[in-house]
Design a protein around this motif. Structure first.
Motif, PDB file in Angstrom:
ATOM      1  N   ILE A  71      -9.159  -1.951   6.120  1.00 47.20           N
ATOM      2  CA  ILE A  71      -8.621  -3.297   5.921  1.00 47.20           C
ATOM      3  C   ILE A  71      -9.192  -4.196   7.012  1.00 47.20           C
ATOM      4  O   ILE A  71      -9.278  -3.796   8.183  1.00 47.20           O
ATOM      5  CB  ILE A  71      -7.076  -3.280   5.948  1.00 47.20           C
ATOM      6  CG1 ILE A  71      -6.505  -4.679   5.758  1.00 47.20           C
ATOM      7  CG2 ILE A  71      -6.545  -2.613   7.192  1.00 47.20           C
ATOM      8  CD1 ILE A  71      -4.991  -4.700   5.578  1.00 47.20           C
ATOM      9  N   TYR A 113      -0.801  -0.696  -4.504  1.00 52.31           N
ATOM     10  CA  TYR A 113      -2.029   0.093  -4.549  1.00 52.31           C
ATOM     11  C   TYR A 113      -1.683   1.541  -4.205  1.00 52.31           C
ATOM     12  O   TYR A 113      -1.224   1.844  -3.103  1.00 52.31           O
ATOM     13  CB  TYR A 113      -3.063  -0.484  -3.583  1.00 52.31           C
ATOM     14  CG  TYR A 113      -3.484  -1.875  -3.993  1.00 52.31           C
ATOM     15  CD1 TYR A 113      -4.432  -2.073  -4.989  1.00 52.31           C
ATOM     16  CD2 TYR A 113      -2.883  -3.001  -3.417  1.00 52.31           C
ATOM     17  CE1 TYR A 113      -4.802  -3.350  -5.395  1.00 52.31           C
ATOM     18  CE2 TYR A 113      -3.242  -4.281  -3.810  1.00 52.31           C
ATOM     19  CZ  TYR A 113      -4.198  -4.451  -4.797  1.00 52.31           C
ATOM     20  OH  TYR A 113      -4.558  -5.716  -5.211  1.00 52.31           O
ATOM     21  N   LEU A 167      -2.466   1.572   7.937  1.00 57.30           N
ATOM     22  CA  LEU A 167      -2.115   0.230   8.377  1.00 57.30           C
ATOM     23  C   LEU A 167      -1.388   0.198   9.714  1.00 57.30           C
ATOM     24  O   LEU A 167      -1.492  -0.780  10.460  1.00 57.30           O
ATOM     25  CB  LEU A 167      -1.250  -0.445   7.309  1.00 57.30           C
ATOM     26  CG  LEU A 167      -1.934  -0.631   5.954  1.00 57.30           C
ATOM     27  CD1 LEU A 167      -0.949  -1.128   4.917  1.00 57.30           C
ATOM     28  CD2 LEU A 167      -3.097  -1.594   6.079  1.00 57.30           C
ATOM     29  N   VAL A 204       0.863  -1.182   0.000  1.00 60.77           N
ATOM     30  CA  VAL A 204       0.000   0.000   0.000  1.00 60.77           C
ATOM     31  C   VAL A 204       0.898   1.230   0.000  1.00 60.77           C
ATOM     32  O   VAL A 204       1.571   1.526   0.982  1.00 60.77           O
ATOM     33  CB  VAL A 204      -0.932   0.008   1.225  1.00 60.77           C
ATOM     34  CG1 VAL A 204      -1.808   1.260   1.217  1.00 60.77           C
ATOM     35  CG2 VAL A 204      -1.794  -1.253   1.241  1.00 60.77           C
ATOM     36  N   THR A 240     -12.446  -3.664  -3.925  1.00 64.25           N
ATOM     37  CA  THR A 240     -11.747  -4.404  -2.872  1.00 64.25           C
ATOM     38  C   THR A 240     -10.687  -5.295  -3.500  1.00 64.25           C
ATOM     39  O   THR A 240     -10.709  -5.562  -4.708  1.00 64.25           O
ATOM     40  CB  THR A 240     -12.717  -5.268  -2.045  1.00 64.25           C
ATOM     41  OG1 THR A 240     -13.319  -6.239  -2.903  1.00 64.25           O
ATOM     42  CG2 THR A 240     -13.785  -4.423  -1.382  1.00 64.25           C
ATOM     43  N   VAL A 253       0.375  -8.070   3.559  1.00 61.17           N
ATOM     44  CA  VAL A 253       0.209  -6.649   3.265  1.00 61.17           C
ATOM     45  C   VAL A 253       1.385  -5.884   3.865  1.00 61.17           C
ATOM     46  O   VAL A 253       1.744  -6.098   5.031  1.00 61.17           O
ATOM     47  CB  VAL A 253      -1.121  -6.103   3.813  1.00 61.17           C
ATOM     48  CG1 VAL A 253      -1.219  -4.595   3.585  1.00 61.17           C
ATOM     49  CG2 VAL A 253      -2.289  -6.810   3.153  1.00 61.17           C
ATOM     50  N   TRP A 262      -5.860 -10.759   4.289  1.00 58.41           N
ATOM     51  CA  TRP A 262      -6.527  -9.477   4.475  1.00 58.41           C
ATOM     52  C   TRP A 262      -7.416  -9.145   3.278  1.00 58.41           C
ATOM     53  O   TRP A 262      -7.127  -9.538   2.148  1.00 58.41           O
ATOM     54  CB  TRP A 262      -5.494  -8.356   4.628  1.00 58.41           C
ATOM     55  CG  TRP A 262      -4.591  -8.497   5.805  1.00 58.41           C
ATOM     56  CD1 TRP A 262      -3.331  -9.027   5.819  1.00 58.41           C
ATOM     57  CD2 TRP A 262      -4.886  -8.122   7.160  1.00 58.41           C
ATOM     58  NE1 TRP A 262      -2.810  -8.999   7.081  1.00 58.41           N
ATOM     59  CE2 TRP A 262      -3.737  -8.443   7.930  1.00 58.41           C
ATOM     60  CE3 TRP A 262      -5.975  -7.535   7.784  1.00 58.41           C
ATOM     61  CZ2 TRP A 262      -3.664  -8.208   9.297  1.00 58.41           C
ATOM     62  CZ3 TRP A 262      -5.906  -7.293   9.149  1.00 58.41           C
ATOM     63  CH2 TRP A 262      -4.768  -7.614   9.894  1.00 58.41           C
ATOM     64  N   ARG A 263      -8.482  -8.389   3.562  1.00 59.36           N
ATOM     65  CA  ARG A 263      -9.280  -7.782   2.502  1.00 59.36           C
ATOM     66  C   ARG A 263      -9.092  -6.270   2.599  1.00 59.36           C
ATOM     67  O   ARG A 263      -9.321  -5.673   3.651  1.00 59.36           O
ATOM     68  CB  ARG A 263     -10.767  -8.122   2.638  1.00 59.36           C
ATOM     69  CG  ARG A 263     -11.630  -7.487   1.521  1.00 59.36           C
ATOM     70  CD  ARG A 263     -13.109  -7.787   1.717  1.00 59.36           C
ATOM     71  NE  ARG A 263     -13.373  -9.207   1.642  1.00 59.36           N
ATOM     72  CZ  ARG A 263     -13.530  -9.892   0.509  1.00 59.36           C
ATOM     73  NH1 ARG A 263     -13.457  -9.260  -0.663  1.00 59.36           N
ATOM     74  NH2 ARG A 263     -13.772 -11.186   0.533  1.00 59.36           N
ATOM     75  N   LEU A 264      -8.689  -5.676   1.493  1.00 58.70           N
ATOM     76  CA  LEU A 264      -8.468  -4.243   1.434  1.00 58.70           C
ATOM     77  C   LEU A 264      -9.642  -3.580   0.733  1.00 58.70           C
ATOM     78  O   LEU A 264     -10.074  -4.029  -0.340  1.00 58.70           O
ATOM     79  CB  LEU A 264      -7.176  -3.916   0.677  1.00 58.70           C
ATOM     80  CG  LEU A 264      -5.858  -4.369   1.317  1.00 58.70           C
ATOM     81  CD1 LEU A 264      -5.559  -5.819   0.941  1.00 58.70           C
ATOM     82  CD2 LEU A 264      -4.706  -3.494   0.853  1.00 58.70           C
ATOM     83  N   LEU A 290      -6.555   3.638   0.028  1.00 60.71           N
ATOM     84  CA  LEU A 290      -7.059   2.673   1.001  1.00 60.71           C
ATOM     85  C   LEU A 290      -8.038   3.337   1.966  1.00 60.71           C
ATOM     86  O   LEU A 290      -7.760   4.391   2.536  1.00 60.71           O
ATOM     87  CB  LEU A 290      -5.890   2.061   1.778  1.00 60.71           C
ATOM     88  CG  LEU A 290      -6.248   0.912   2.734  1.00 60.71           C
ATOM     89  CD1 LEU A 290      -6.742  -0.299   1.950  1.00 60.71           C
ATOM     90  CD2 LEU A 290      -5.038   0.538   3.587  1.00 60.71           C
TER      91      LEU A 290
END
Length: 393
Positions: free
Chosen positions: A138, A34, A170, A11, A154, A160, A145-147, A135
């Protein structure tokens, strides 16, 4: 390799995140970055970056990008002039012969942020960077993990890595530790077409950098390859000064009035930075992470760069620390010495925090010294020490 069959999400697409993506891809890992910027064509702000032999350059060397860097860095941009508040030159590296080059400990070649980002982006596989993905949150998803992103999309990942800067989303998942205020606030700006809009300072900077020190205040300018001039003022201020001052930093007249008051007695040449009609001013209180910070390692989440060890910029360590983080983390993840992810991450984080603590301590000392009544003498002494070291090598 502990990353076998693992999907990695980084990220943040700054130098640290992109360097890590390149290093991991060289080793065959599956990784996406991302990035909140809408595209790679967004103008990259900020001053030039000086890369150090044992950190930033070491990372590029391992990433097989040193030759590309040599094709895009700006020879001479590392040369500095030290001035007092009256714009009198007291030390001038332009008058010295270049005594160091690649491979020397004290050689710190400069590159603009834009070209550095371009060479890193061009080294990645197509589609690695997912643009316009800021982002939003999370959550745990199985063993990964799902972001969730602000644009409504998503993504999932097994590992991550937060390279998302000082205001990392994060970081709170790992630790509640927050940075403390250093006591110094910076006002940052960029003068475009400096030869026309700030001709005297453009000439003084001579394609390199100016450090002006006096009355416990600092003013740093840095020339960029596009003809612009970045600058940072620095002075002691209360932590809440930006809001309490009532200054509208989008109003050039208000910022100029503040500068004339705060930097009273400084030569009028510095006012060129505040009278172009097109400069965007950004106030930045300078924060630092506690030197003794620690947290328990997780098997699927870690940090690098400012998200891990934010510190003021006055020792030039920011980008170098982030790129060294990327180098050391890539070693831990792909070097074969660890059999599981948590052990690899823990080893990286322990050494990263130790290294960052030492750098932060040195940075805080330098920050205070450059905003003291004896700043000029301090910096002149520092340059004399470095020159002696160069001559002894």
């Amino acid at each position: 390799m502990v990353l076998q069959n693992q999907h990695i999400a980084i990220v943040g697409g700054g130098p640290g995140g992109l360097t890590l993506a390149r290093l991991l891809q060289v080793q065959g890992a599956t990784v996406h970055v991302y990035e909140r910027d809408q595209s790679r064509d967004v103008r990259v702000q900020g001053a030039t970056l000086d890369l150090h032999e044992d950190s930033g350059l070491a990372a590029l060397r391992q990433a097989q990008l040193l030759d590309e860097f040599k094709a895009h860095y700006r020879p001479g941009a590392d040369r500095l002039r030290l001035l007092d508040q009256h714009a009198s030159i007291v030390y001038d590296q332009h008058a010295e012969a270049q005594s160091t080059t690649f491979g020397d400990t004290h050689f710190r070649p400069e590159i603009d942020r834009g070209p550095l980002r371009t060479l890193l982006l061009d080294s990645l596989r197509p589609g690695t960077v997912v643009w316009d993905h800021r982002l939003a949150g999370i959550t745990a998803h199985g063993t990964g993990w799902r972001l969730a992103f602000e644009n409504g999309t998503t993504a999932t990942a097994d590992l991550v890595i937060g390279a998302d800067g000082a205001n990392s989303i994060l970081r709170p998942l790992l630790t509640p530790i927050r940075p403390f205020y250093s006591g110094v606030t910076v006002v940052e700006g960029t003068v475009y077409d400096a030869a026309r809009n700030a001709p005297r300072l453009h000439a003084l900077t001579q394609g390199g950098k100016l450090f002006a020190l006096g009355a416990s205040r600092s003013l740093i300018t840095s020339a960029k390859g596009d003809g612009s001039l970045c600058f940072y003022t620095g002075c002691h201020a209360p932590e809440g000064w930006v809001r309490a001052s009532g200054i509208d930093f989008s109003d050039e007249r208000q910022v100029l009035a503040w500068f004339r008051q705060e930097f009273a007695g400084w030569d009028e040449v510095w006012e060129e930075l505040f009278t172009t009609g097109a400069t965007q001013f950004v106030p930045r209180p300078q924060y630092c992470m506690p030197l003794d910070q620690t947290w328990a390692a997780q098997p699927n989440l870690t940090l690098l760069g400012d998200a891990a060890h934010l510190m003021p910029p006055y020792a030039g360590e920011g980008v170098n620390m982030a790129m060294l983080d990327a180098l050391e983390l890539s070693y831990c993840l792909t070097g074969g010495q660890f059999s599981e992810l948590r052990a690899a991450i823990e080893h990286y984080e322990v050494h990263m925090r130790q290294r960052a603590s030492q750098a932060a301590q040195e940075t805080l000392v330098q920050t205070e010294a450059l905003h003291s009544p004896h700043a000029l003498a301090h910096l002149l002494n520092l340059f004399d020490v470095r020159q002696e070291q160069d001559r002894s090598c």
